[in-house]
Write an enzyme that holds these catalytic residues in place. Structure first.
Site, PDB file in Angstrom:
ATOM      1  CB  SER A   1      32.805 -15.787  15.546  1.00  0.00           C
ATOM      2  OG  SER A   1      32.662 -16.015  14.166  1.00  0.00           O
TER       3      SER A   1
ATOM      4  CG  ASP B   1      32.643  -7.724   6.832  1.00  0.00           C
ATOM      5  OD1 ASP B   1      33.831  -7.609   6.465  1.00  0.00           O
ATOM      6  OD2 ASP B   1      32.241  -8.653   7.570  1.00  0.00           O
ATOM      7  CG  HIS B   2      33.614 -10.394   3.630  1.00  0.00           C
ATOM      8  ND1 HIS B   2      34.799 -10.905   3.163  1.00  0.00           N
ATOM      9  CD2 HIS B   2      33.686 -10.489   4.982  1.00  0.00           C
ATOM     10  CE1 HIS B   2      35.547 -11.298   4.178  1.00  0.00           C
ATOM     11  NE2 HIS B   2      34.907 -11.051   5.298  1.00  0.00           N
TER      12      HIS B   2
HETATM   13  P1  13P Z   1      35.239 -13.860  12.967  1.00  0.00           P
HETATM   14  O1  13P Z   1      34.334 -14.898  12.393  1.00  0.00           O
HETATM   15  O2  13P Z   1      36.543 -14.462  13.414  1.00  0.00           O
HETATM   16  O3  13P Z   1      34.622 -13.062  14.035  1.00  0.00           O
HETATM   17  O4  13P Z   1      35.631 -12.846  11.771  1.00  0.00           O
HETATM   18  C1  13P Z   1      34.743 -11.837  11.385  1.00  0.00           C
HETATM   19  C2  13P Z   1      35.133 -11.187  10.107  1.00  0.00           C
HETATM   20  O5  13P Z   1      36.225 -11.327   9.590  1.00  0.00           O
HETATM   21  C3  13P Z   1      34.134 -10.320   9.472  1.00  0.00           C
HETATM   22  O6  13P Z   1      34.573  -9.840   8.233  1.00  0.00           O
HETATM   23  O1  G3H Z   2      32.979 -12.581   7.670  1.00  0.00           O
HETATM   24  C1  G3H Z   2      31.758 -12.587   7.779  1.00  0.00           C
HETATM   25  C2  G3H Z   2      31.080 -11.978   8.945  1.00  0.00           C
HETATM   26  O2  G3H Z   2      31.216 -12.756  10.098  1.00  0.00           O
HETATM   27  C3  G3H Z   2      29.656 -11.689   8.600  1.00  0.00           C
HETATM   28  O3  G3H Z   2      28.922 -12.856   8.593  1.00  0.00           O
HETATM   29  O4  G3H Z   2      27.869 -12.806   6.341  1.00  0.00           O
HETATM   30  O5  G3H Z   2      26.900 -14.216   8.198  1.00  0.00           O
HETATM   31  O6  G3H Z   2      26.706 -11.720   8.247  1.00  0.00           O
HETATM   32  P1  G3H Z   2      27.502 -12.906   7.783  1.00  0.00           P
HETATM   33 ZN    ZN Z   3      35.806 -11.207   7.137  1.00  0.00          ZN
END
Ligand code: 13P
Ligand code: G3H
Ligand code: ZN
Length: 311
Positions: free
Chosen positions: A259, A82-83
């Site tokens: 979240s 993720d990201h």
């Molecule tokens: P939320 O913070 O809305 O759960 O989004 C999570 C997210 O986009 C993780 O990449």
């Molecule tokens: O978009 C981000 C996700 O909620 C992950 O959060 O980078 O704190 O693990 P984190």
């Molecule tokens: Zn995200």
């Protein structure tokens, strides 16, 4: 079944008008809760790991826990970065067994985003890994980056064909008004999603899977519970679930949720500790936390994603 990429998952989700849940994982109980819900509802699953999660829990621990979830459930599971902040992190996840990565070049100028994303795609595709890119910037907090509402920007639909053609990405995250974290809209604010942008993107990229980040609904019941049992959180409004369900019927094939799981887990732990002040065995409070995750994910699969029975 081994870990899968997102390719077939998204093709079916697009054709049948549902989305696959991409849930962030940081430890064993979170993975178990999510996997258990998906197994009970026979739902396909994306387990995603942020750079921060990887730093917290260690790549190998997370990898092995996710592999355990695959063995235990027999479900098609994609393990996704993720990201991804840079090429090196994506490469390290690809080399280390992830089946999907996101390269988040959304904060770079358009041409730089294309160059970076195309580099990751070339490396990933040679190794059979799928790639998510992003155009447009969501507000909110992700890892160490805090994007203010003023600096957030909706995706420009006029850029999507060029971005997809030049990078070769397998899916595209777009900004239509969702945002990261537990504080999305102020109490009383009416959340608006730009369905006109989603429609235009869909028209320009027929059949192409779209991703929504920042899609938690910030269920007030959990914030209330956190505050009732000694926490101190402000109330906020999240993304209404019916809007997300509508997006999932359209081109959105992956919906990211973190979240809401954090809130459910923390609320369960606070409640348990407040009601059982003598408990000190972590299993006593982590079991209800895991159950809260399972209940939340089951609710998302049935109400928001529409992917029950699609594994
Ligand atoms: P939320 O913070 O809305 O759960 O989004 C999570 C997210 O986009 C993780 O990449
Ligand atoms: O978009 C981000 C996700 O909620 C992950 O959060 O980078 O704190 O693990 P984190
Ligand atoms: Zn995200």
């Amino acid at each position: 079944m081994p870990l899968v990429t997102t390719r077939e998952m998204f093709a079916r989700a697009y054709a049948e008008g549902y989305a696959v849940g991409a849930f962030n994982v940081n430890n064993m109980e979170i993975i178990q809760g999510i996997a258990q819900a998906a197994a009970k509802l026979n739902a396909p699953l994306i387990l995603q790991v942020s750079a921060g999660a990887r730093k917290y829990a260690n790549h190998t621990y997370l990898m092995k826990l996710v592999e355990a979830a695959v063995i235990e459930t027999g479900l098609p599971v994609a393990l996704h970065l993720d990201h991804g902040p840079d090429f090196e992190t994506c490469k390290s996840c690809i080399d280390g067994g992830f089946t999907s990565v996101m390269i988040d070049g959304s904060h770079h100028p358009f041409e730089e985003n294309i160059t970076l994303t195309a580099k990751v795609v070339a490396y990933a595709h040679e190794r059979g890994v799928t790639v998510e890119g992003e155009l447009g910037q969501l507000a909110g907090i992700e890892d160490d980056v805090n994007v203010s509402a003023e600096n957030a920007s909706y995706t420009n639909p006029a850029q999507v064909e060029e971005f997809v053609a030049k990078t070769g990405v397998d899916s595209l995250a777009i900004a239509i008004g969702t945002s990261h974290g537990a504080y999305k809209f102020k109490p009383g604010q009416q959340p608006q999603l730009r369905f006109d942008i989603l429609e235009e993107v869909e028209r320009r990229l027929p059949g192409f899977p779209i991703v929504l980040h920042g899609a938690s609904s910030v269920v007030p019941e959990f914030v209330r519970q956190i505050n009732e049992f000694g926490g101190k959180m402000d109330f906020a409004v999240g993304i209404p679930e019916e809007m997300l369900r509508e997006a999932a019927r359209m081109a959105v094939c992956k919906i990211n949720i973190d979240s809401d799981l954090r809130l459910a887990m923390t609320a369960a732990i606070r409640k348990h500790m407040a009601e059982n002040p003598s408990h000190f065995d972590p299993r006593q409070y982590l079991a209800p936390a895991r159950q809260a995750i399972e209940d939340m994910v089951a609710h998302k699969i049935e109400t928001v994603l529409g992917c029950a029975g699609k594994a």
